[in-house]
Scaffold this motif. Structure first.
Motif, PDB file in Angstrom:
ATOM      1  N   VAL A   1      41.979  30.955  56.948  1.00  0.00           N
ATOM      2  CA  VAL A   1      41.468  31.949  56.001  1.00  0.00           C
ATOM      3  C   VAL A   1      39.960  31.772  55.928  1.00  0.00           C
ATOM      4  CG1 VAL A   1      41.436  32.652  53.573  1.00  0.00           C
ATOM      5  CG2 VAL A   1      43.610  32.027  54.666  1.00  0.00           C
ATOM      6  N   GLU A   2      39.222  32.862  56.093  1.00  0.00           N
ATOM      7  CA  GLU A   2      37.755  32.766  56.074  1.00  0.00           C
ATOM      8  C   GLU A   2      37.123  33.252  54.785  1.00  0.00           C
ATOM      9  OE1 GLU A   2      35.742  36.654  58.070  1.00  0.00           O
ATOM     10  OE2 GLU A   2      36.536  35.181  59.461  1.00  0.00           O
ATOM     11  N   LEU A   3      37.926  33.910  53.933  1.00  0.00           N
ATOM     12  CA  LEU A   3      37.360  34.471  52.714  1.00  0.00           C
ATOM     13  C   LEU A   3      38.460  34.660  51.677  1.00  0.00           C
ATOM     14  CD1 LEU A   3      34.955  35.916  51.218  1.00  0.00           C
ATOM     15  CD2 LEU A   3      35.697  38.016  52.361  1.00  0.00           C
ATOM     16  N   PHE A   4      38.143  34.318  50.427  1.00  0.00           N
ATOM     17  CA  PHE A   4      39.016  34.617  49.300  1.00  0.00           C
ATOM     18  C   PHE A   4      38.438  35.815  48.560  1.00  0.00           C
ATOM     19  CE2 PHE A   4      39.833  29.891  49.355  1.00  0.00           C
ATOM     20  CZ  PHE A   4      41.176  29.967  49.699  1.00  0.00           C
ATOM     21  N   ILE A   5      39.293  36.771  48.239  1.00  0.00           N
ATOM     22  CA  ILE A   5      38.922  37.896  47.391  1.00  0.00           C
ATOM     23  C   ILE A   5      39.680  37.706  46.083  1.00  0.00           C
ATOM     24  CG2 ILE A   5      38.993  40.403  47.087  1.00  0.00           C
ATOM     25  CD1 ILE A   5      37.182  39.517  49.386  1.00  0.00           C
ATOM     26  N   ILE A   6      38.973  37.725  44.979  1.00  0.00           N
ATOM     27  CA  ILE A   6      39.616  37.550  43.681  1.00  0.00           C
ATOM     28  C   ILE A   6      39.294  38.754  42.816  1.00  0.00           C
ATOM     29  CG2 ILE A   6      39.785  36.115  41.607  1.00  0.00           C
ATOM     30  CD1 ILE A   6      39.079  33.725  43.359  1.00  0.00           C
TER      31      ILE A   6
ATOM     32  N   ILE B   1      43.632  37.501  45.779  1.00  0.00           N
ATOM     33  CA  ILE B   1      44.348  36.924  44.651  1.00  0.00           C
ATOM     34  C   ILE B   1      44.211  37.847  43.446  1.00  0.00           C
ATOM     35  CG2 ILE B   1      44.383  34.969  43.048  1.00  0.00           C
ATOM     36  CD1 ILE B   1      43.252  33.267  45.394  1.00  0.00           C
ATOM     37  N   ASP B   2      45.369  38.254  42.906  1.00  0.00           N
ATOM     38  CA  ASP B   2      45.404  38.982  41.637  1.00  0.00           C
ATOM     39  C   ASP B   2      45.863  37.970  40.604  1.00  0.00           C
ATOM     40  OD1 ASP B   2      45.388  40.964  39.686  1.00  0.00           O
ATOM     41  OD2 ASP B   2      47.470  41.522  40.094  1.00  0.00           O
ATOM     42  N   PHE B   3      44.897  37.278  39.995  1.00  0.00           N
ATOM     43  CA  PHE B   3      45.172  36.150  39.109  1.00  0.00           C
ATOM     44  C   PHE B   3      45.743  36.613  37.781  1.00  0.00           C
ATOM     45  CE2 PHE B   3      44.198  32.880  36.024  1.00  0.00           C
ATOM     46  CZ  PHE B   3      44.489  31.712  36.702  1.00  0.00           C
ATOM     47  N   GLY B   4      46.792  35.934  37.357  1.00  0.00           N
ATOM     48  CA  GLY B   4      47.377  36.186  36.046  1.00  0.00           C
ATOM     49  C   GLY B   4      47.671  34.852  35.383  1.00  0.00           C
ATOM     50  N   THR B   5      47.816  34.842  34.086  1.00  0.00           N
ATOM     51  CA  THR B   5      48.056  33.581  33.387  1.00  0.00           C
ATOM     52  C   THR B   5      49.452  33.032  33.676  1.00  0.00           C
ATOM     53  OG1 THR B   5      48.711  34.784  31.402  1.00  0.00           O
ATOM     54  CG2 THR B   5      46.420  34.032  31.534  1.00  0.00           C
ATOM     55  N   LYS B   6      50.414  33.908  33.988  1.00  0.00           N
ATOM     56  CA  LYS B   6      51.775  33.455  34.304  1.00  0.00           C
ATOM     57  C   LYS B   6      52.068  33.512  35.792  1.00  0.00           C
ATOM     58  CE  LYS B   6      53.649  34.939  29.894  1.00  0.00           C
ATOM     59  NZ  LYS B   6      54.570  35.843  29.215  1.00  0.00           N
ATOM     60  N   ARG B   7      51.764  34.666  36.405  1.00  0.00           N
ATOM     61  CA  ARG B   7      52.040  34.893  37.825  1.00  0.00           C
ATOM     62  C   ARG B   7      50.773  35.369  38.508  1.00  0.00           C
ATOM     63  NH1 ARG B   7      55.235  37.593  34.978  1.00  0.00           N
ATOM     64  NH2 ARG B   7      54.009  39.442  35.369  1.00  0.00           N
ATOM     65  N   THR B   8      50.692  35.063  39.808  1.00  0.00           N
ATOM     66  CA  THR B   8      49.542  35.496  40.592  1.00  0.00           C
ATOM     67  C   THR B   8      50.032  36.152  41.873  1.00  0.00           C
ATOM     68  OG1 THR B   8      48.117  33.789  39.668  1.00  0.00           O
ATOM     69  CG2 THR B   8      47.477  34.695  41.794  1.00  0.00           C
ATOM     70  N   GLY B   9      49.577  37.368  42.099  1.00  0.00           N
ATOM     71  CA  GLY B   9      49.914  38.082  43.322  1.00  0.00           C
ATOM     72  C   GLY B   9      48.957  37.689  44.435  1.00  0.00           C
TER      73      GLY B   9
ATOM     74  N   ILE C   1      40.127  33.127  34.609  1.00  0.00           N
ATOM     75  CA  ILE C   1      39.845  33.215  36.042  1.00  0.00           C
ATOM     76  C   ILE C   1      38.708  32.277  36.451  1.00  0.00           C
ATOM     77  CG2 ILE C   1      39.097  34.768  37.896  1.00  0.00           C
ATOM     78  CD1 ILE C   1      40.521  37.033  36.345  1.00  0.00           C
ATOM     79  N   ILE C   2      37.670  32.178  35.641  1.00  0.00           N
ATOM     80  CA  ILE C   2      36.507  31.346  35.984  1.00  0.00           C
ATOM     81  C   ILE C   2      36.902  29.883  36.223  1.00  0.00           C
ATOM     82  CG2 ILE C   2      34.279  30.468  35.146  1.00  0.00           C
ATOM     83  CD1 ILE C   2      34.220  33.388  36.160  1.00  0.00           C
ATOM     84  N   PRO C   3      37.706  29.254  35.349  1.00  0.00           N
ATOM     85  CA  PRO C   3      38.103  27.867  35.633  1.00  0.00           C
ATOM     86  C   PRO C   3      38.919  27.750  36.928  1.00  0.00           C
ATOM     87  CG  PRO C   3      38.525  28.391  33.335  1.00  0.00           C
ATOM     88  CD  PRO C   3      38.138  29.670  34.010  1.00  0.00           C
ATOM     89  N   PHE C   4      39.754  28.762  37.210  1.00  0.00           N
ATOM     90  CA  PHE C   4      40.505  28.739  38.464  1.00  0.00           C
ATOM     91  C   PHE C   4      39.555  28.809  39.660  1.00  0.00           C
ATOM     92  CE2 PHE C   4      42.079  31.301  41.991  1.00  0.00           C
ATOM     93  CZ  PHE C   4      42.969  30.378  42.528  1.00  0.00           C
TER      94      PHE C   4
ATOM     95  N   ASN D   1      33.994  50.162  30.030  1.00  0.00           N
ATOM     96  CA  ASN D   1      32.535  50.229  29.895  1.00  0.00           C
ATOM     97  C   ASN D   1      31.819  49.256  30.840  1.00  0.00           C
ATOM     98  OD1 ASN D   1      32.989  47.758  28.721  1.00  0.00           O
ATOM     99  ND2 ASN D   1      32.157  48.301  26.707  1.00  0.00           N
ATOM    100  N   ASN D   2      32.562  48.727  31.817  1.00  0.00           N
ATOM    101  CA  ASN D   2      32.043  47.851  32.877  1.00  0.00           C
ATOM    102  C   ASN D   2      31.758  46.426  32.417  1.00  0.00           C
ATOM    103  OD1 ASN D   2      31.737  47.908  35.668  1.00  0.00           O
ATOM    104  ND2 ASN D   2      29.511  47.960  35.515  1.00  0.00           N
ATOM    105  N   THR D   3      32.149  46.048  31.206  1.00  0.00           N
ATOM    106  CA  THR D   3      32.009  44.662  30.779  1.00  0.00           C
ATOM    107  C   THR D   3      33.242  43.885  31.258  1.00  0.00           C
ATOM    108  OG1 THR D   3      33.066  45.095  28.647  1.00  0.00           O
ATOM    109  CG2 THR D   3      30.652  45.243  28.730  1.00  0.00           C
ATOM    110  N   VAL D   4      33.093  42.568  31.360  1.00  0.00           N
ATOM    111  CA  VAL D   4      34.213  41.765  31.851  1.00  0.00           C
ATOM    112  C   VAL D   4      35.324  41.695  30.815  1.00  0.00           C
ATOM    113  CG1 VAL D   4      32.863  40.365  33.458  1.00  0.00           C
ATOM    114  CG2 VAL D   4      33.133  39.610  31.105  1.00  0.00           C
ATOM    115  N   SER D   5      36.531  41.593  31.318  1.00  0.00           N
ATOM    116  CA  SER D   5      37.716  41.507  30.464  1.00  0.00           C
ATOM    117  C   SER D   5      37.853  40.094  29.916  1.00  0.00           C
ATOM    118  CB  SER D   5      38.941  41.870  31.295  1.00  0.00           C
ATOM    119  OG  SER D   5      40.117  41.548  30.625  1.00  0.00           O
ATOM    120  N   GLU D   6      38.608  39.949  28.838  1.00  0.00           N
ATOM    121  CA  GLU D   6      38.823  38.619  28.263  1.00  0.00           C
ATOM    122  C   GLU D   6      39.623  37.719  29.196  1.00  0.00           C
ATOM    123  OE1 GLU D   6      42.657  39.015  25.432  1.00  0.00           O
ATOM    124  OE2 GLU D   6      40.864  40.035  24.706  1.00  0.00           O
TER     125      GLU D   6
END
Length: 136
Positions: free
Chosen positions: A50-55, A7-15, A72-75, A62-67
């Motif tokens: 399906v045995e596994l979800f990859i998100i 899953i490539d999660f987006g606020t409008k569309r998700t691939g 994504i966390i609530p999803f 700088n390796n910090t998480v994006s805003e």
């Protein structure tokens, strides 16, 4: 064997991308409106195992998480509740959109076809899944 779904999660569309049943090949499945994502997954999992979800895990340089991680966390919590028996793994998704766009150029898509953001999201999900497959 069962499939792995990315899953490539987006606020409008998700691939969304999936593997074949032998978990060798990653293929784009579709792009769905994010508001329809859980119903789509529930329907898909009625037909496929399906045995596994990859998100994708968006990170800054700088390796910090994006805003976007705040969306994504609530999803992920909803996904865990809807499918408690399927584990979730996160994969760094830095540069996947740029790589997806370059893939579209390399495959010879015309300029107006490359404006299709849904296709970019689907290709990004495929790249996230392929990255996971290479790593295991």
């Amino acid at each position: 064997m069962a499939r792995i779904l990315a899953i490539d999660f987006g606020t409008k569309r998700t691939g969304i991308a999936v593997t074949d049943e032998l978990q060798i090949i990653a293929s784009g499945l579709t792009t769905v409106s994010t508001k329809d994502l859980l119903p789509f997954l529930k329907d898909y999992l009625k037909k496929e195992v399906v045995e596994l979800f990859i998100i994708g895990e968006p990170k800054q340089m700088n390796n910090t998480v994006s805003e976007s991680e705040t969306h994504i966390i609530p999803f992920i919590k909803k996904l865990e509740k809807a499918f408690p028996g399927i584990p979730i793994k996160r994969v760094d998704e830095r540069f996947t959109s740029k790589m997806a766009f370059q893939t579209m150029i390399d495959s010879g898509l015309k300029k107006n076809q490359r404006k299709n953001k849904a296709l970019v999201d689907e290709i990004s999900a495929t790249l996230i899944l392929q990255s996971y497959l290479y790593s295991k």
